[in-house]
Design a protein around this motif. Structure first.
Motif, PDB file in Angstrom:
ATOM      1  N   ARG A  18       0.835  -1.205   0.000  1.00  0.00           N
ATOM      2  CA  ARG A  18       0.000   0.000   0.000  1.00  0.00           C
ATOM      3  C   ARG A  18       0.872   1.259   0.000  1.00  0.00           C
ATOM      4  O   ARG A  18       0.572   2.238  -0.675  1.00  0.00           O
ATOM      5  CB  ARG A  18      -0.942  -0.003   1.200  1.00  0.00           C
ATOM      6  CG  ARG A  18      -2.005   1.092   1.077  1.00  0.00           C
ATOM      7  CD  ARG A  18      -3.037   1.111   2.195  1.00  0.00           C
ATOM      8  NE  ARG A  18      -3.577  -0.181   2.522  1.00  0.00           N
ATOM      9  CZ  ARG A  18      -3.380  -0.801   3.695  1.00  0.00           C
ATOM     10  NH1 ARG A  18      -2.673  -0.242   4.641  1.00  0.00           N
ATOM     11  NH2 ARG A  18      -3.913  -1.971   3.933  1.00  0.00           N
ATOM     12  N   LYS A  21       2.089   1.883  -3.451  1.00  0.00           N
ATOM     13  CA  LYS A  21       0.998   2.434  -4.277  1.00  0.00           C
ATOM     14  C   LYS A  21       0.807   3.915  -3.966  1.00  0.00           C
ATOM     15  O   LYS A  21       0.653   4.737  -4.880  1.00  0.00           O
ATOM     16  CB  LYS A  21      -0.293   1.654  -4.007  1.00  0.00           C
ATOM     17  CG  LYS A  21      -1.525   2.238  -4.647  1.00  0.00           C
ATOM     18  CD  LYS A  21      -1.615   1.924  -6.112  1.00  0.00           C
ATOM     19  CE  LYS A  21      -2.964   2.256  -6.693  1.00  0.00           C
ATOM     20  NZ  LYS A  21      -3.044   3.539  -7.328  1.00  0.00           N
ATOM     21  N   THR A 122       2.888  -1.822 -13.391  1.00  0.00           N
ATOM     22  CA  THR A 122       2.367  -1.635 -12.044  1.00  0.00           C
ATOM     23  C   THR A 122       3.471  -1.146 -11.106  1.00  0.00           C
ATOM     24  O   THR A 122       4.649  -1.254 -11.429  1.00  0.00           O
ATOM     25  CB  THR A 122       1.756  -2.960 -11.507  1.00  0.00           C
ATOM     26  OG1 THR A 122       1.204  -2.745 -10.212  1.00  0.00           O
ATOM     27  CG2 THR A 122       2.805  -4.063 -11.414  1.00  0.00           C
ATOM     28  N   LYS A 124       3.213  -2.330  -7.959  1.00  0.00           N
ATOM     29  CA  LYS A 124       3.095  -3.340  -6.902  1.00  0.00           C
ATOM     30  C   LYS A 124       4.448  -4.024  -6.719  1.00  0.00           C
ATOM     31  O   LYS A 124       4.962  -4.654  -7.635  1.00  0.00           O
ATOM     32  CB  LYS A 124       2.034  -4.369  -7.267  1.00  0.00           C
ATOM     33  CG  LYS A 124       1.781  -5.383  -6.189  1.00  0.00           C
ATOM     34  CD  LYS A 124       0.679  -6.343  -6.602  1.00  0.00           C
ATOM     35  CE  LYS A 124       0.454  -7.387  -5.528  1.00  0.00           C
ATOM     36  NZ  LYS A 124      -0.590  -8.340  -5.941  1.00  0.00           N
TER      37      LYS A 124
END
Length: 146
Positions: A18, A21, A122, A124
């Motif tokens: 998180r 992100k 991404t 991630k």
């Protein structure tokens, strides 16, 4: 940023993902142009015994124990993660004498920023929790950039 994650102590992997992100969102929110991005590697040592190592791109974490080296991160290369790119509507190509690239441009499948290809990559991270003990000599966090 990790201290802002409420579940850091109960689910550190989720909290680190998180935080990555959130970092990516902040970078993209301040982008003036669509070019450019960065890779990263981070480590957090919990109770002097458990390093949480995370990365996006080709930055590396390496742990040395009893003179033996162990890579604790994964390089996020387009050929290795072709399915990820294609599932997001992108493509992986490779010109002769060059490395595979996302949409003919980026040599990584995971990075911060890179707004031009963000819908096909991404931020991630790969996250790994290691154990260290008296035989652990050191950890290296390495990047080829500034």
């Amino acid at each position: 940023m990790y201290n802002e994650q409420p579940d850091f102590w109960t689910n550190p992997k989720r909290a680190v993902k998180r935080a990555y992100k959130t970092t990516d969102d902040k970078i993209l929110g301040n982008v003036v142009c669509f070019r450019g991005g960065l890779t990263a590697v981070t480590a957090i040592l919990i109770n002097q015994e458990k390093p949480i190592v995370a990365n996006v791109g080709d930055c590396r974490g390496i742990l040395c124990r009893n003179g033996h080296v162990k890579q604790t991160t994964v390089d996020h290369e387009p050929q290795k993660e072709k399915e990820l790119v294609e599932s997001r509507g992108g493509f992986v190509s490779q010109l002769p004498g060059n490395v595979p690239r996302v949409d003919g441009n980026l040599a990584m499948t995971r990075a911060f920023g890179d707004a031009k290809v963000k819908e096909h990559i991404t931020s991630k991270p790969y996250v790994r929790i290691e154990n260290i003990d008296m035989n652990t000599e050191f950890i290296i966090l390495a990047s080829d950039g500034p």
